[in-house]
Design a protein around this motif. Structure first.
Motif, mmCIF file in Angstrom:
data_model
loop_
_atom_site.group_PDB
_atom_site.id
_atom_site.type_symbol
_atom_site.label_atom_id
_atom_site.label_comp_id
_atom_site.label_asym_id
_atom_site.label_seq_id
_atom_site.Cartn_x
_atom_site.Cartn_y
_atom_site.Cartn_z
ATOM 1 N N UNK A 27 -35.910 14.634 -34.910
ATOM 2 C CA UNK A 27 -36.734 13.586 -35.511
ATOM 3 C C UNK A 27 -37.043 12.455 -34.530
ATOM 4 N N UNK A 28 -36.798 12.673 -33.246
ATOM 5 C CA UNK A 28 -37.102 11.633 -32.267
ATOM 6 C C UNK A 28 -38.610 11.505 -32.077
ATOM 7 N N UNK A 29 -39.056 10.311 -31.771
ATOM 8 C CA UNK A 29 -40.440 10.110 -31.375
ATOM 9 C C UNK A 29 -40.572 10.308 -29.866
ATOM 10 N N UNK A 30 -41.795 10.436 -29.383
ATOM 11 C CA UNK A 30 -41.992 10.520 -27.940
ATOM 12 C C UNK A 30 -41.469 9.288 -27.239
ATOM 13 N N UNK A 31 -41.757 8.128 -27.803
ATOM 14 C CA UNK A 31 -41.256 6.874 -27.240
ATOM 15 C C UNK A 31 -39.739 6.825 -27.312
ATOM 16 N N UNK A 32 -39.179 7.275 -28.433
ATOM 17 C CA UNK A 32 -37.725 7.263 -28.568
ATOM 18 C C UNK A 32 -37.049 8.117 -27.526
ATOM 19 N N UNK A 33 -37.611 9.302 -27.263
ATOM 20 C CA UNK A 33 -37.040 10.163 -26.243
ATOM 21 C C UNK A 33 -37.099 9.484 -24.879
ATOM 22 N N UNK A 34 -38.238 8.863 -24.572
ATOM 23 C CA UNK A 34 -38.387 8.208 -23.273
ATOM 24 C C UNK A 34 -37.414 7.044 -23.126
ATOM 25 N N UNK A 35 -37.232 6.263 -24.186
ATOM 26 C CA UNK A 35 -36.289 5.141 -24.124
ATOM 27 C C UNK A 35 -34.859 5.630 -23.962
ATOM 28 N N UNK A 36 -34.563 6.831 -24.488
ATOM 29 C CA UNK A 36 -33.213 7.373 -24.363
ATOM 30 C C UNK A 36 -32.807 7.544 -22.910
ATOM 31 N N UNK A 37 -33.768 7.786 -22.048
ATOM 32 C CA UNK A 37 -33.448 8.022 -20.646
ATOM 33 C C UNK A 37 -33.853 6.906 -19.719
ATOM 34 N N UNK A 38 -34.285 5.765 -20.274
ATOM 35 C CA UNK A 38 -34.732 4.672 -19.397
ATOM 36 C C UNK A 38 -33.565 4.125 -18.572
ATOM 37 N N UNK A 39 -33.819 3.964 -17.286
ATOM 38 C CA UNK A 39 -32.828 3.360 -16.405
ATOM 39 C C UNK A 39 -33.548 2.496 -15.385
ATOM 40 N N UNK A 40 -33.305 1.212 -15.453
ATOM 41 C CA UNK A 40 -33.983 0.283 -14.548
ATOM 42 C C UNK A 40 -33.698 0.644 -13.096
ATOM 43 N N UNK A 41 -34.750 0.671 -12.287
ATOM 44 C CA UNK A 41 -34.590 0.917 -10.860
ATOM 45 C C UNK A 41 -34.481 2.370 -10.462
ATOM 46 N N UNK A 42 -34.514 3.290 -11.424
ATOM 47 C CA UNK A 42 -34.397 4.711 -11.083
ATOM 48 C C UNK A 42 -35.715 5.221 -10.510
ATOM 49 N N UNK A 43 -35.643 6.349 -9.823
ATOM 50 C CA UNK A 43 -36.857 6.967 -9.300
ATOM 51 C C UNK A 43 -37.750 7.443 -10.448
ATOM 52 N N UNK A 44 -37.132 7.912 -11.513
ATOM 53 C CA UNK A 44 -37.897 8.323 -12.690
ATOM 54 C C UNK A 44 -38.727 7.170 -13.220
ATOM 55 N N UNK A 45 -38.096 6.024 -13.360
ATOM 56 C CA UNK A 45 -38.792 4.843 -13.858
ATOM 57 C C UNK A 45 -39.874 4.393 -12.889
ATOM 58 N N UNK A 46 -39.593 4.458 -11.599
ATOM 59 C CA UNK A 46 -40.553 4.015 -10.587
ATOM 60 C C UNK A 46 -41.857 4.807 -10.700
ATOM 61 N N UNK A 47 -41.755 6.130 -10.863
ATOM 62 C CA UNK A 47 -42.980 6.904 -11.039
ATOM 63 C C UNK A 47 -43.571 6.698 -12.429
ATOM 64 N N UNK A 48 -42.710 6.651 -13.437
ATOM 65 C CA UNK A 48 -43.200 6.482 -14.798
ATOM 66 C C UNK A 48 -44.039 5.232 -14.962
ATOM 67 N N UNK A 49 -43.647 4.156 -14.320
ATOM 68 C CA UNK A 49 -44.401 2.909 -14.414
ATOM 69 C C UNK A 49 -45.818 3.063 -13.878
#
Length: 528
Positions: free
Chosen positions: A417-439
């Protein structure tokens, strides 16, 4: 689309990968607050469960079939499932599929459990098999209102919706949650080698080619680029503004993705990588991404196509080898685009065999509520996680450790029952490479779930055409990649297109366009 357990575990359990888009759900259709992801359903009351439960009453058992052989959780155990049972009075009895044909056999035999968790929306959105949500929720939980866009993208041909699929969020919800970054294709590079060659800027595909040339010259035993078997071309399709599959909107009409000008450009660019010696012919024989992961770990290649979490993932698995990786964070052309046409993935279907509808709806109501979804996916607020004032959760346990998740029973029972946004927030980590590209890539996403709503029925002529085209392309496209000259690559592509036409591509497009106009109009009216 279905993914392997390796892919799912990586993407669901780090940025916890998948993806795609579950709608923001508030009864007044306002965007979700940037301080949190919206839940799947709004309620007229503030409580997830308005009827007090008798704590001395044994929980109601509901049978649940998980139509995913790779699913990490095999039973309903741990402190989080216990908390959900306490809140709902329901305890599911779980059976996980042993093969991908099991659900079809259960349907054929009429032996369905109370609840089916499945990606197979086409099969299960059938009034003979499942109860419509728009029938059972008004009867047993009239205070629950699903977002109109969510209802639309889940509506079957008969006008009913039989599930609210996960991983779907509206464009408004994505934009209201700046720390939620949709999973996108990525290119991962060896940071140490980039530094050794002087950290040349990579702002275009030409710059990338120049870096590959330097790597090929200075590191002759290392392949400049390794393609993940599951993610060969998506990164390059993105740079040329092409959708990598299905239908694409071209001037207001749908075409099959093979007709996009950007798709041919992407294929010819891939061919140039081969002709220049930056990728190998052997790469197209690899079937297992675990194999290519290990090749990166063994320093067999400089760069790797994967997702935006590739660098963070490789940095974790290659830590002992002393290797370091970065994402190529910024798009490489002004035409670059990500097309978010998805309408969700897993759905919780209530079968016609279910004799405990009131209990089932109470259970689903909780899981779709803000409290229930977050408890199932993130754990107990204040103990397992706290919401950063900026709008993302901070966890007190390691969300990347699957054994920890299993012990607590957290995350995977929130996935349905997760939303797309909810899934993305589950893995958010400030300063990560994932976040750097995601931004950076969040800026180039184009939303059109009306395209994702166009699905041929199982065994229909349109489905057969589509399957046959995709099967043909899966074998013929390698001839384009490995052509010895660009002219021969173009010739191979033209031959591929001729075969697609012979199979019935124009008929498939005509069928899709009959539906697209009305669906697009309905969607656009809801987003005004």
């Amino acid at each position: 689309m279905k993914r392997s357990i390796k892919t799912f575990t990586m993407l669901f359990a780090t940025l916890l990968f998948l993806g795609t888009v579950l709608a923001a759900c508030s009864s007044n259709k306002e965007p979700a607050s940037s301080s949190q992801a919206s839940n799947a359903a709004s309620e007229s009351s503030s409580e997830a469960s308005s009827t007090p439960l008798d704590p001395d009453k044994p929980p109601v058992e509901l049978t649940m079939f998980v139509d995913a052989t790779w699913y990490p959780f095999q039973d309903w155990t741990g402190e989080i499932p216990e908390a959900i049972t306490k809140a709902t009075g329901v305890k599911p009895k779980i059976t996980v599929a042993t093969d991908d044909k099991q659900l079809a056999l259960m349907v054929a035999s009429g032996d369905l459990p109370d609840i089916v968790l499945s990606f197979n929306w086409t099969l299960m959105s059938d009034g003979n098999l499942s109860y419509p949500y728009n029938e059972i929720f008004p009867k047993y939980a009239p205070d629950v209102k699903f977002d109109p866009i969510m209802e639309l993208v889940n509506t079957a041909k008969d006008g009913n919706y039989y599930a609210i699929r996960n991983d779907f969020s509206t464009e408004a919800e994505w934009k209201a949650n700046p720390y939620a970054h949709m999973m996108v294709p990525g290119l991962t590079l060896r940071k140490d080698i980039l530094e050794e060659i002087g950290n040349p800027p990579i702002k275009s595909l030409t710059d990338l080619d120049n870096v590959f040339a330097q790597v090929k010259e200075k590191y002759p035993d290392m392949t400049p680029l390794l393609l993940n078997p599951n993610w060969k071309r998506p990164f390059f399709d993105t740079q040329f503004g092409a959708a990598g599959g299905g239908f694409a909107d071209q001037d207001g009409s749908l075409v099959y993705y093979l007709r996009q000008p950007g798709l041919l450009k992407s294929l010819l660019y891939m061919n140039s990588l081969y002709r220049n010696g930056y990728i190998t012919s052997e790469n197209f024989a690899y079937k297992n991404e675990t194999e290519t992961e290990q090749m990166m770990k063994a320093s067999k290649a400089f760069s790797y196509t994967w997702t935006y979490s590739g660098a963070d993932r490789l940095n974790s698995i290659a830590k002992e080898e002393g290797l370091s990786f970065v994402q190529l964070a910024e798009p490489l052309s002004p035409e670059a685009a990500i097309y978010s046409n998805g309408t969700g993935g897993l759905g919780l279907y209530v079968s016609r065999s279910n004799k405990k509808l009131e209990d089932t709806v109470r259970f689903l109501k909780y899981l779709y509520s803000d409290e229930g979804w977050k408890t199932a996916q993130w754990g107990i607020e204040g103990k397992d996680w706290n919401m950063n004032p900026a709008g993302y959760p901070e966890f007190t346990f390691d969300m990347n450790d699957l054994e920890t998740l299993k012990k607590k029973g957290v995350y995977w029972w929130g996935v349905p029952t997760e939303t797309g946004v909810g899934m993305a927030l589950s893995g958010y980590k400030a300063g990560s490479e994932t976040t750097r590209q995601g931004e950076q890539y969040s800026k180039i996403i184009k939303f059109n779930p009306a395209i994702g709503m166009i699905n041929p029925a199982s065994d229909s002529p349109e489905q057969i055409i589509r399957t046959n085209i995709d099967t043909m392309v899966s074998t013929e496209v390698t001839k384009v990649y490995l052509a010895p000259t660009e002219d021969e690559a173009v010739k191979a592509f033209n031959e591929l297109m001729a075969k697609a036409e012979k199979i019935g591509m124009s008929k498939l497009e005509a069928w899709a366009n009959e539906q697209y106009g009305p669906l697009k109009e309905k969607y656009d009216n809801l987003t005004k």
